[in-house]
Design an enzyme around this catalytic site. Structure first.
Site, mmCIF file in Angstrom:
data_model
loop_
_atom_site.group_PDB
_atom_site.id
_atom_site.type_symbol
_atom_site.label_atom_id
_atom_site.label_comp_id
_atom_site.label_asym_id
_atom_site.label_seq_id
_atom_site.Cartn_x
_atom_site.Cartn_y
_atom_site.Cartn_z
ATOM 1 N N ASN A 151 0.832 -1.206 0.000
ATOM 2 C CA ASN A 151 0.000 0.000 0.000
ATOM 3 C C ASN A 151 0.868 1.258 0.000
ATOM 4 O OD1 ASN A 151 -2.506 -1.335 0.115
ATOM 5 N ND2 ASN A 151 -2.302 -1.634 2.330
ATOM 6 N N CYS A 173 -5.582 -7.374 -2.782
ATOM 7 C CA CYS A 173 -6.079 -6.902 -1.485
ATOM 8 C C CYS A 173 -7.153 -7.856 -0.993
ATOM 9 C CB CYS A 173 -6.642 -5.492 -1.612
ATOM 10 S SG CYS A 173 -7.314 -4.829 -0.061
ATOM 11 N N HIS A 174 -7.187 -8.093 0.323
ATOM 12 C CA HIS A 174 -8.137 -9.064 0.866
ATOM 13 C C HIS A 174 -9.352 -8.430 1.537
ATOM 14 C CE1 HIS A 174 -5.458 -8.938 4.747
ATOM 15 N NE2 HIS A 174 -6.223 -7.877 4.645
ATOM 16 N N HIS A 210 -9.613 -0.269 -1.185
ATOM 17 C CA HIS A 210 -10.066 0.087 0.152
ATOM 18 C C HIS A 210 -11.333 0.933 0.154
ATOM 19 C CE1 HIS A 210 -5.785 -0.747 1.832
ATOM 20 N NE2 HIS A 210 -6.530 -1.849 1.799
#
Length: 461
Positions: A151, A173-174, A210
């Site tokens: 990130n 990304c999780h 995000h």
């Protein structure tokens, strides 16, 4: 049974988190025969992880992965088929300044690694770190598949495409997994048994890293959106977790949320939010959630905890490398091994990833780094058309995406005098008076000066 060989290079191979997750997932897998080359500027950490990787081989369910250490990027990338990048841009002490300086000016951040003043300055540090990695991949492993775990995801994925336009890269990304776990829980409650896991849930993902949303949810041939809407309505005010927080567990206290921001955004925008509350809250003005984080049941994670957690993980890793305890071949929630298997021709796999917009999200400029689903197969990483966000959401996403693109343009073009004007327009910074915002920007830049070019420091002096 024949195993498929794959050569993986791990840049940041001394990682205390993502590297060991990959080791456990490879140990759980029964189809790959992986050779993993670890490279890290902290060579001793890579050596330690190579020893730990060997210990995972002892509990492997298939062909044990092998691990060695490279002394240079050129050596690390030689023969690589897959490259994983997981680095820390600077130190946690730099991240502490990203959080603490804005806090003195009244700006609250829950994470501070993607947007807001913390995400912006972290990008200034990390873009120059990622560009030479992309150039090295261009020079030594141009046909490798590349996964970025670092990130700020959107900016750094874009930076690597700028340095090497032909790079075969996705950003991983999780965060979307959190919503998929919720949907599986709903279905299991209805079934009265543990029948489904998050991997059984299908979602159509739209957004930027995000700040992700879904407008379709499927499970076992069923449209789960009505059930999720009822679930969000039921728990919107009280919040929800699959288990209660352990008040004595710092990780629980700082990282678990009750999805109240997620549920509220569903109510406001009409489609479910996928990412976690701590990230979602940073994309909108502070007055909406961050000012009252406790009332929304999420926590502003202090960097002091991250530093303590890093020390604990280092101690645990040293013990494991010394032969203490026993590693477990437990499958994590991460999708990386499934993605690699798809690319190796071991079954198509769909998951959310960050890629340049090639039309998968309507209403955002082509080339913008967006997060949507993609198909992993022997043909490569193929982005899937996701559609269009509701106009009210699209405006927020477009504003952040444009700022991220302009930030990248300014750093690569060395237009340092453009940076403050971009910094100034972030929703968390915008309420400050101009002179106050300028003072905060200058202070943040000077605090991370050892990672920045002299010309930028002169601009911020």
């Amino acid at each position: 049974m024949t195993r498929t060989p794959v050569k993986i290079t791990y840049i940041g191979g001394g990682s205390l988190n993502w590297a060991t997750k990959l080791m456990a997932d490879l140990a759980h897998d029964t189809t790959l025969a992986a050779h993993v080359r670890l490279y890290d500027i902290d060579h001793s950490a890579a050596v330690r992880n190579a020893v730990i990787g060997g210990r995972f081989g002892d509990v492997s369910k298939g062909t044990p992965a092998t691990y060695d250490v490279a002394y240079s990027l050129e050596e690390a990338l030689d023969g690589a088929e897959v490259v994983v990048i997981s680095i820390l841009p600077g130190e946690f002490e730099d991240m502490a300044q990203d959080i603490d300086i804005p806090a003195r000016y009244g700006i609250k951040q829950a994470v501070g690694d993607t947007v807001g003043p913390g995400g912006f300055v972290r990008a200034l540090r990390s873009i120059p770190m990622m560009l030479p990695i992309a150039e090295a991949i261009r020079d030594y492993a141009p046909s490798a598949w590349v996964c970025n775990l670092t990130n700020p995801m959107s900016v750094l994925t874009g930076a690597m495409y700028r340095a090497f336009p032909g790079i075969r890269l996705w950003g991983e990304c999780h965060e979307v997994t959190k919503l998929r776990h919720q949907v599986a829980w709903i279905a299991n409650q209805e079934a009265g048994e543990l029948r489904y896991g998050h991997r059984d849930v299908r979602v159509n993902v739209l957004g930027i890293n995000h700040f992700t949303f879904v407008d379709a949810i499927g499970l076992d041939g069923r449209d789960m959106l009505p059930a999720y809407r009822a679930f969000a309505d039921q728990h919107g005010n009280s919040g929800w977790t699959a288990r209660e927080r352990d008040p004595d567990d710092e990780h629980d206290n700082y990282f678990m949320d009750r999805s109240r921001v997620k549920f509220d955004m569903f109510r406001r925008f009409g489609i479910p939010a996928a990412a976690g509350d701590r990230h979602l809250a940073e994309f909108v003005p502070q007055s909406e959630y961050l000012d009252t984080a406790e009332a929304w049941d999420f926590t502003l994670t202090p960097v002091s905890y991250r530093i303590r957690d890093r020390a604990a993980k280092r101690k645990a890793a040293a013990a494991l490398a010394a032969g203490e305890g026993k590693p477990a071949a437990n499958r994590s929630d991460e999708a990386l091994v499934d993605q690699i298997k798809g690319l190796m021709g071991l079954g198509d796999f769909i998951s959310n990833v960050n890629l340049p917009n090639r039309g998968q999200i309507e209403g955002l400029p082509l080339g913008t780094i967006v997060e949507t689903n993609a198909l992993f197969s022997s043909l490569g990483v193929t982005p899937l058309v996701a559609g269009r966000l509701p106009d009210s959401l699209l405006a927020i996403v477009a504003d952040h995406a444009a700022r991220q693109t302009a930030l990248l343009d300014a750093v690569i073009g060395q237009r340092w005098d453009d940076l403050f004007d971009l910094f100034r327009t972030d929703p968390l910074v915008a309420p400050l008076p101009d002179d106050t915002a300028r003072q905060m920007f200058n202070e943040m830049v000077q605090a991370t000066s050892r990672h920045l070019p002299d010309a930028l420091l002169q601009e911020a002096s």
